[in-house]
Motif scaffolding. Structure first.
Motif, mmCIF file in Angstrom:
data_model
loop_
_atom_site.group_PDB
_atom_site.id
_atom_site.type_symbol
_atom_site.label_atom_id
_atom_site.label_comp_id
_atom_site.label_asym_id
_atom_site.label_seq_id
_atom_site.Cartn_x
_atom_site.Cartn_y
_atom_site.Cartn_z
ATOM 1 N N PRO A 82 0.803 -1.227 0.000
ATOM 2 C CA PRO A 82 0.000 0.000 0.000
ATOM 3 C C PRO A 82 0.832 1.272 0.000
ATOM 4 C CG PRO A 82 0.020 -1.021 2.174
ATOM 5 C CD PRO A 82 0.659 -1.992 1.241
ATOM 6 N N VAL A 83 2.157 1.184 0.289
ATOM 7 C CA VAL A 83 2.990 2.370 0.261
ATOM 8 C C VAL A 83 3.185 2.825 -1.182
ATOM 9 C CG1 VAL A 83 5.250 3.301 0.868
ATOM 10 C CG2 VAL A 83 4.159 1.617 2.344
ATOM 11 N N ILE A 84 3.134 4.104 -1.399
ATOM 12 C CA ILE A 84 3.196 4.628 -2.762
ATOM 13 C C ILE A 84 4.512 4.243 -3.440
ATOM 14 C CG2 ILE A 84 3.287 6.739 -4.139
ATOM 15 C CD1 ILE A 84 1.399 8.006 -2.106
ATOM 16 N N VAL A 85 5.636 4.405 -2.733
ATOM 17 C CA VAL A 85 6.926 4.060 -3.308
ATOM 18 C C VAL A 85 7.492 2.886 -2.529
ATOM 19 C CG1 VAL A 85 9.264 4.831 -3.767
ATOM 20 C CG2 VAL A 85 7.351 6.408 -4.061
ATOM 21 N N VAL A 86 7.752 1.793 -3.224
ATOM 22 C CA VAL A 86 8.262 0.587 -2.588
ATOM 23 C C VAL A 86 9.668 0.307 -3.092
ATOM 24 C CG1 VAL A 86 7.861 -1.878 -2.217
ATOM 25 C CG2 VAL A 86 5.911 -0.327 -2.485
ATOM 26 N N ASP A 87 10.566 -0.009 -2.184
ATOM 27 C CA ASP A 87 11.927 -0.382 -2.531
ATOM 28 C C ASP A 87 12.250 -1.657 -1.747
ATOM 29 O OD1 ASP A 87 15.227 1.164 -2.098
ATOM 30 O OD2 ASP A 87 14.551 -0.512 -3.337
ATOM 31 N N SER A 88 11.805 -2.806 -2.274
ATOM 32 C CA SER A 88 11.845 -4.054 -1.530
ATOM 33 C C SER A 88 13.243 -4.459 -1.113
ATOM 34 C CB SER A 88 11.222 -5.180 -2.372
ATOM 35 O OG SER A 88 9.899 -4.863 -2.713
ATOM 36 N N ASP A 89 14.235 -4.183 -1.972
ATOM 37 C CA ASP A 89 15.591 -4.643 -1.654
ATOM 38 C C ASP A 89 16.461 -3.532 -1.066
ATOM 39 O OD1 ASP A 89 16.658 -4.740 -5.155
ATOM 40 O OD2 ASP A 89 15.870 -3.141 -3.915
#
Length: 489
Positions: free
Chosen positions: A28-35
Motif C-alpha cells: 500500500p505504500v506509494i513508493v516501494v523499494d523491496s531490496d
C-alpha cells in the motif's frame, strides 16, 4: 558433465531469482523499494535483489544479478563483485597494500567511475544537474531494525593521520560510521546504538577526533562521546560500538553545536522546563572524555552556530559569538564569558514560519537562514533569508532567495562561494553566492535524493556535509540513507 551440471544449477537458481523479481507483492505504500538499494521497484530491473548500480550488460531490462545470461563481475576482471575489493576498476591481483578492504586500484585512482554519472538530467533513477552519484548505502544497512529506522542528521570526519574520510550518519536509533574514502565503495564500519530509545532527531558533531551525539525527545539520553580513531582498526566490520564517555548533565537535546576553536560544545533545544528554558548549555569538551558544565544562556534555541569571530565588526574580534535560530527570531550573543553571556541584538523578518537553522558566509559579513515552515504556511517556493551582519549590534535584512521548487529547506552550509542546501523532497541544491553583495544567488546544480516529487513535505534530504578535501559531498536522506555525490567531470 560437471560443466553441464553447473550450468543447469545456475539456470535453476536464476529462474528462482527471476520468478521472485516478477512476483512482487502489492504494497500500500506509494513508493516501494523491496531490496533497499535506493531504486524504487517500479523502475528497478531486479527489485528483490539489491543492485543499486542497475547493471544490465545485454540491455534486456533484467539486471545482471537477476539475469541467468550474465555474470556479476562489473569490471570483467575475473573477480565477482561480492568479493572484489574494487568492483568497478579491473584489478585481478586484488592488491590492498594497507589492508583496509579497498583495492589499491580504487584508492589510488582519482578518476573513479561514478555509480551513476549525471547524464541528460538523471543519475540512474535520481534527477540531477552537474552532480554524479558516487556511492550509496541504504537505511537498512546503516541502522539496526529497532523502531522502523529512518535517517536523520549527518557530519563528517577526516582522520588527520591517515587522511581517510568518514561519514557519521545519525539514524533514528543509532549512529552509523562509514568509510567513504573510496566513494564508489563505502564501507559500513559499524554503529553506536542510542543511549535510550528511538528519536527522529539525532545529531552529531566532531571535536578533536571525537564524535559528540545527542537526541531529542528521548528522556535521559545525554551526550554520547565516541573516539573516532577507533575506526582505523575495525578488523571485521560492521561492529557494534559502545561509547567512550557518556555525559548526563542534560537529558534530551535537539542539536549539538561545537566551536572547534574554543573546545566548547553547546547543547541546544533542551528541556524548556530546565534552568535555561531550552537555551544553549555551555559544555567544556577540551578534555573530550570528561565534559564539564559551565552554565548556559536563557531562551529556547532550536539550532545555532558558534564561532570565534573574525568578521567585519571590529568591536567583537576574537570574541566567541553565538547566532541562535530561536523559532521566531535570530539572536546574536557574546558568550565569551561563560558566566556572563550577553545578548548583542536580535532580528526577525516578514512571514516567519519557523526560524530553523543558518550559517555565516566565510567572511562573516552575511548570515544565511532557512525557515522550515514558511513554504507550508505562506505558499512560497523554497525561501532562503539573508541578513547583513556587518554590524552585529545593528543587523539588517539583506534579501530573500527563492528556489525553483516548493520543497521545504532544512539544513544548509557554506563552503567558499557555495551554499549547500538540503531541501527535503528536492534533495541537495547547490547555490552560488558569489554575487550576494549585489543581492544575487543562483542555483548552479542539484542532486535529488527523493525522485518521487518536490512536494512541500518532510521527506528526502535531511542534511549535507560538504567539507571533505576530496570534494565528495555526503547527504543524509530520511527514507533512503547515505548518498555520496560529487561534481561531474
Amino acid at each position: 558433465m560437471k560443466t553441464l551440471f553447473k550450468t543447469f544449477l545456475l539456470l535453476s537458481l536464476s529462474i528462482v531469482f527471476v520468478q521472485s523479481c516478477e512476483d512482487e507483492p502489492v504494497d500500500p505504500v506509494i513508493v516501494v523499494d523491496s531490496d533497499n538499494d535506493g531504486v524504487p521497484d517500479g523502475i528497478d530491473n531486479c527489485p528483490n535483489i539489491s543492485n543499486p548500480n542497475q547493471e544490465d550488460s545485454d540491455s534486456d531490462g533484467i539486471g545482471d544479478i537477476c539475469d541467468p545470461t550474465n555474470d556479476t563481475d562489473s569490471d570483467n576482471d575475473g573477480v565477482a563483485n561480492d568479493v572484489d575489493n574494487c568492483p568497478n576498476i579491473p584489478n585481478p591481483d586484488q592488491l590492498d597494500s594497507d589492508n583496509d578492504g579497498i583495492g589499491d586500484a580504487c584508492q589510488n585512482n582519482p578518476g573513479l567511475t561514478p555509480l551513476y554519472p549525471c547524464e541528460n538530467g538523471m543519475a540512474g533513477p535520481y534527477p540531477c544537474d552537474g552532480y554524479d552519484l558516487m556511492g550509496y548505502l541504504p537505511v537498512s544497512v546503516l541502522a539496526n531494525n529497532m523502531g522502523n529506522p529512518e535517517g536523520s542528521d549527518i557530519w563528517g570526519w577526516t582522520d588527520p593521520t591517515t587522511g581517510k574520510e568518514y561519514a557519521l550518519v545519525a539514524m533514528t536509533n543509532s549512529t552509523a560510521f562509514v568509510d567513504v574514502t573510496d566513494p564508489t565503495n563505502p564501507i559500513f564500519l559499524g554503529r553506536l546504538d542510542t543511549a535510550t530509545s528511538t528519536s527522529f532527531w539525532r545529531d552529531v558533531k566532531v571535536y578533536d577526533n571525537y564524535a559528540f551525539i545527542v537526541a531529542d525527545n528521548v528522556g535521559a539520553h545525554g551526550m554520547q562521546v565516541f573516539d573516532l580513531t577507533r575506526l582505523r582498526n575495525v578488523a571485521n566490520p560492521p561492529e557494534n560500538f559502545t561509547s567512550d564517555a557518556h555525559y548526563t548533565g542534560f537529558g534530551s537535546a535537539h542539536n549539538i553545536v561545537i566551536n572547534e576553536n574554543s573546545g566548547y560544545a553547546y547543547a541546544v533545544g533542551t528541556s524548556r522546563g530546565g534552568t535555561y528554558g531550552g537555551g544553549p548549555l555551555f559544555i567544556n569538551i577540551q578534555n573530550p572524555l570528561n565534559p564539564q558544565d559551565e552554565g548556559g544562556f536563557f531562551g529556547y534555541a532550536h539550532d545555532a552556530q558558534v564561532v570565534t569571530y573574525n568578521g567585519p565588526d571590529s568591536d567583537y574580534s576574537g570574541r566567541e559569538i553565538l547566532i541562535g535560530s530561536n523559532e521566531n527570531e535570530v539572536v546574536i550573543a557574546d558568550i565569551t564569558d561563560k558566566g556572563n553571556p550577553v545578548t548583542i541584538s536580535t532580528i526577525d523578518y516578514n512571514n516567519i514560519g519557523y526560524v530553523h537553522q543558518g550559517w555565516f558566509t566565510e567572511d562573516m559579513k552575511y548570515f544565511i537562514l532557512g525557515d522550515e515552515t514558511d513554504e507550508m504556511g505562506f505558499g512560497n517556493n523554497t525561501r532562503t533569508i539573508v541578513f547583513d551582519f556587518s554590524d552585529l549590534d545593528n543587523p539588517s535584512f539583506k534579501m530573500d532567495y527563492f528556489g525553483p521548487t516548493s520543497a521545504i529547506d532544512h539544513n544548509g552550509y557554506v563552503k567558499g562561494n557555495i551554499y549547500y542546501q538540503a531541501s527535503y523532497a528536492a534533495g541537495l541544491r547547490i547555490i552560488d553566492i558569489s554575487g550576494i553583495n549585489s543581492n544575487t544567488m543562483t542555483e548552479t546544480g542539484y542532486f535529488d535524493t527523493h525522485p518521487e516529487n518536490n512536494n512541500t513535505s518532510f521527506n528526502g534530504a535531511w542534511s549535507v556535509y560538504p567539507y571533505f578535501a576530496s570534494g565528495n559531498i555526503i547527504v543524509s536522506d530520511i527514507e533512503r540513507g547515505l548518498f555520496i555525490v560529487r561534481p561531474s567531470n
